[in-house]
Design an enzyme around this catalytic site. Structure first.
Site, mmCIF file in Angstrom:
data_model
loop_
_atom_site.group_PDB
_atom_site.id
_atom_site.type_symbol
_atom_site.label_atom_id
_atom_site.label_comp_id
_atom_site.label_asym_id
_atom_site.label_seq_id
_atom_site.Cartn_x
_atom_site.Cartn_y
_atom_site.Cartn_z
ATOM 1 N N HIS A 78 54.095 46.808 20.801
ATOM 2 C CA HIS A 78 53.745 45.411 20.537
ATOM 3 C C HIS A 78 54.998 44.591 20.189
ATOM 4 C CE1 HIS A 78 50.895 42.284 18.926
ATOM 5 N NE2 HIS A 78 51.957 41.991 18.197
ATOM 6 N N GLU A 79 55.762 45.073 19.228
ATOM 7 C CA GLU A 79 56.950 44.322 18.793
ATOM 8 C C GLU A 79 57.996 44.238 19.901
ATOM 9 O OE1 GLU A 79 56.570 42.614 16.279
ATOM 10 O OE2 GLU A 79 54.906 43.669 15.310
ATOM 11 N N HIS A 106 57.306 41.158 21.924
ATOM 12 C CA HIS A 106 57.880 39.953 21.302
ATOM 13 C C HIS A 106 59.389 39.880 21.570
ATOM 14 C CE1 HIS A 106 54.489 38.353 19.056
ATOM 15 N NE2 HIS A 106 54.277 39.485 18.407
ATOM 16 N N GLU A 158 52.300 35.725 21.200
ATOM 17 C CA GLU A 158 51.386 36.847 21.003
ATOM 18 C C GLU A 158 50.879 37.369 22.352
ATOM 19 O OE1 GLU A 158 50.163 39.405 18.071
ATOM 20 O OE2 GLU A 158 51.442 37.636 17.835
#
Lengths: 499, 499
Positions: A268-269, A272, A298
């Protein structure tokens, strides 16, 4: 030339932003505890300097003059002028003493929250949170008064949404969330019935040393195109992605008994981080070269996590490497991993929620903060409304359990009111982008199966990363997917993955 | 009130200094390589902002008004006004384009030096260094023109010395260095004769894992009063002490085959860190609360390293812990460690020099840079003069060996001209302070033997750390030791330790 002066001013703000980003990272990851007060003073002074730069009297004339000579500007400079003006108008709209009062109140409330949450102490927390909401409302009114016509706000809350996710308004959110509220509860029931008939999940049976987890994390990040010569992976209590475009700072938390969840947080990170690193170099240090709001941000992390990371094809592809680094625990068999990563179960905590129940956590918060800013609900009503909504949406009881109820998130005590919808808008956005990707690159599943991900990232780069902030939210989505943001692809994705 | 405006301005500069210090630490310790350019831009912008703050027109009036109403100020505020004015006058004295030209030239020269030193390439380095010296001379002239009367400069070079070690002038250095030049060569001969008759030194026979070295380093730093809740120890190529008072960032290099030297570097850097951490809290973020110049700073690191760290009583006291952490290698026997730590041997490299030959390396550099700024020597003369002085002072040949001769140090390519004398002034200062400590705390050796170091640090704190920059160099030394800086204690220390 006035545009040049503006551009130089925003370049300076970007450099203060660089300092702020790295000092913030250091504060979370490296800084010894007794340094916190000094760091706070330094960060506060940088903020004051940024505000003063934006409020300098010379900018009034520069914006007027740049506006008169827009014929001199290239297209991207037009867009940059638009973004500069918005940042500037926002900074000028909020009175200085309100900025200071808000900083004080959120600092106090967030600090108190850390202990009071542990103590399940809503009573002492309530008045602090009341002040935060009062000031947020004042800020919303000030922003609305200044920007209503230009930005089309129809409520005070719209002005707050627009801070975190520029372009998002209640009139976009309401129909989207209404569809989710209609569809998700019955979908949830069907999914749970289906999953309950399957053989039991196999949980990890042996602890896995942190060093092994880090090795695997770095390997997967490399697979996801993360450049360790332009970024780092470190350890923190709460995973985040920080730093600047040229210097991605991803953090992770390692649990020796539950490797699998931490791994997905890293994916997930990394999403970003790749978005930030992929922003257009030619527009660097200018507002137009920055990322879009939190909804789009997001969408990138959730594209990595939900669309890519939890897909069967990706899990099948990485499973051999997982076993190579972590050992042959039966929990790490591809099929079991896929089932662990798509297990659906209502729970009290938003950050632990699966992708089916997550939107209901968000909708609960959205409806509450919206009404609080509108004045149709009060802070003292929060626990009752929370409990009522948890019953209605997820069939769970939170009565008297403030810790795992309305005190679980940092957002409100920190003053981030208007932020929560971004999570679910991002999830819809990610599903919509994934559907568009499959049309544009029909071979994507085969490529992912070979972990040949460059074509996927290249499509994301062309359509999202490389656009910076040059387009409106709607134009960005239409250009990338042929349609404005809607819930159809997200719901289709849930059906296709879970039923 | 004008003083308040000045105080607020310098508070802001201190906060920019905090950002600068931590971003600089991160650049050396954490930052991935591809981020270097972006970091450079951010640091440059912070510098420009600091310069602009100091050159703001409003400060002219504020200084004049504060000057007229000095009756309103407390003693420490008087001193603060004096220090603020000096920083301000210096910033205003150097034309902006000279600042920019110097930044460009030193950046280019330092960057080229890294490779050219490796290649032993003096020919291509010479013109770059010529530009650096030309600009340093221009800067010295500008500073002298602006500050000569007030600061009593008698040469352009005095203006450069005053940057790095405020208060130091050639007229202080010349007699001190003359004494060392008279005494040290014969002392060196006697010491070497004495040491050559001793049994051979025992060098470390087995490599020691880095993790063990770090454990020992942390233990010794704790013994030296370093607070790990307000600081960190990390790894770098070149050890340094950075950060801010509330957040000490010490770095170390670990050599598995030579533990003993790295350990002493850590003790040295801990001295710098404790000085910064011990600065007076009441004056924090103001110039008067900052550290004195490099001579005093180096006196603290050398007090820790030379007066304390290499003393027999300290080595005897730590030897059991060294063996506990590193193992029972015969090299780590107390007596052998003491001999390793006080072994004297002329060498080509300043940073590897023992405390007896070190001043001769400094004097060589001082005499050269002094003449280069005076115009009585040219950059092209450096290699010849270097070789001649190395023969005269240390009996060593550096002909054609630029790498280990005039290209060994970063100071000149980086534009730090006028810095070198601080090292030897610091060594004298440390010896003088140690002599005063023994008078004030006669039991110091017994206390050190028990590693009960608080009384020693408490004396340093009262006399140096806690004074900040409130006193002149001379007043500081007279107050602490009863006399101004002189070479007698250093020479006595060398005789007593080595003969």
């Amino acid at each position: 030339m006035s545009y040049e002066l503006l551009s130089k001013t925003f370049y300076r703000l970007a450099q203060l932003g660089h300092a702020n980003a790295l000092l913030g990272w250091d504060q979370q990851v490296m800084m010894p505890p007794k340094a916190n007060q000094a760091r706070g003073l330094a960060l506060a002074e940088l903020s004051v300097m940024s505000a003063e730069i934006l409020q300098a009297p010379a900018l009034v004339e520069a914006f007027a003059a740049a506006n008169d000579r827009q014929d001199l500007l290239a297209d991207w400079q037009h867009a940059n002028l638009r973004e500069m003006r918005l940042d500037w108008q926002r900074a000028c709209a909020i009175p200085k003493d309100l900025v200071a009062a808000e900083a004080m109140a959120t600092n106090e409330c967030e600090h108190a929250w850390r202990q009071m949450r542990r103590d399940n102490n809503w009573r002492d927390f309530e008045p602090l949170l009341q002040t935060v909401f009062d000031l947020a409302k004042e800020k919303a009114q000030a922003l609305r008064a200044a920007l209503q016509d230009e930005r089309g706000y129809q409520s005070d809350y719209d002005a707050l949404l627009d801070i975190f996710d520029p372009g998002t308004r209640m009139k976009r959110i309401d129909p989207l969330f209404a569809q989710l509220k209609t569809e998700l509860p019955s979908l949830l029931e069907q999914i749970r019935a289906r999953q309950s008939s399957q053989p039991p999940l196999i949980r990890q049976s042996q602890p896995v040393a942190k060093a092994k987890q880090i090795e695997l994390a770095r390997e997967l990040m490399r697979v996801l195109g993360f450049d360790f010569d332009a970024g780092r992976l470190d350890e923190t209590g709460h995973p985040f992605s920080g730093g600047v475009s040229e210097d991605s700072r991803v953090t992770a938390r390692y649990d020796e008994d539950n490797v699998i969840e931490g791994l997905m947080a890293i994916i997930h990170e990394t999403g970003h981080a790749r978005y930030e690193a992929g922003l257009p170099e030619a527009w660097r240090h200018q507002p137009v070269g920055g990322s879009m709001g939190m909804g789009v941000h997001e969408s990138q992390s959730l594209f990595f996590e939900m669309q890519l990371g939890r897909s069967q094809v990706f899990i099948d592809a990485i499973a051999p490497r997982v076993r190579q680094y972590l050992g042959a625990d039966p929990a790490f068999a591809a099929d079991n991993m896929r089932r662990l990563y798509t297990h659906v179960e209502p729970g009290l905590i938003r950050v632990n929620a699966d992708e089916v129940t997550y939107p209901l956590h968000v909708i609960l918060r959205y409806e509450l903060e919206r009404d609080l800013i509108a004045g149709t609900a009060q802070v003292k009503d929060i626990p009752g409304r929370w409990d009522e909504a948890m019953h209605r949406y997820l069939g769970l009881n939170t009565e008297g359990n403030y810790r795992d109820g309305p005190m679980q998130d940092i957002h409100w005590p920190a003053g981030a009111i208007g932020y929560f919808p971004s999570y679910t808008l991002g999830a819809m956005n990610a599903a919509q982008l994934h559907a568009a990707l499959l049309k544009a690159v029909p071979k994507a599943p085969e490529l992912i199966a070979e972990l040949n991900l460059e074509p996927v990232f290249s499509w994301l780069s062309d359509n999202i990363w490389h656009q910076g902030r040059s387009l409106s939210y709607d134009d960005l989505m239409v250009q990338a997917t042929g349609e404005t943001l809607n819930s159809a692809h997200f719901l289709a994705h849930i059906r296709s993955r879970y039923l």
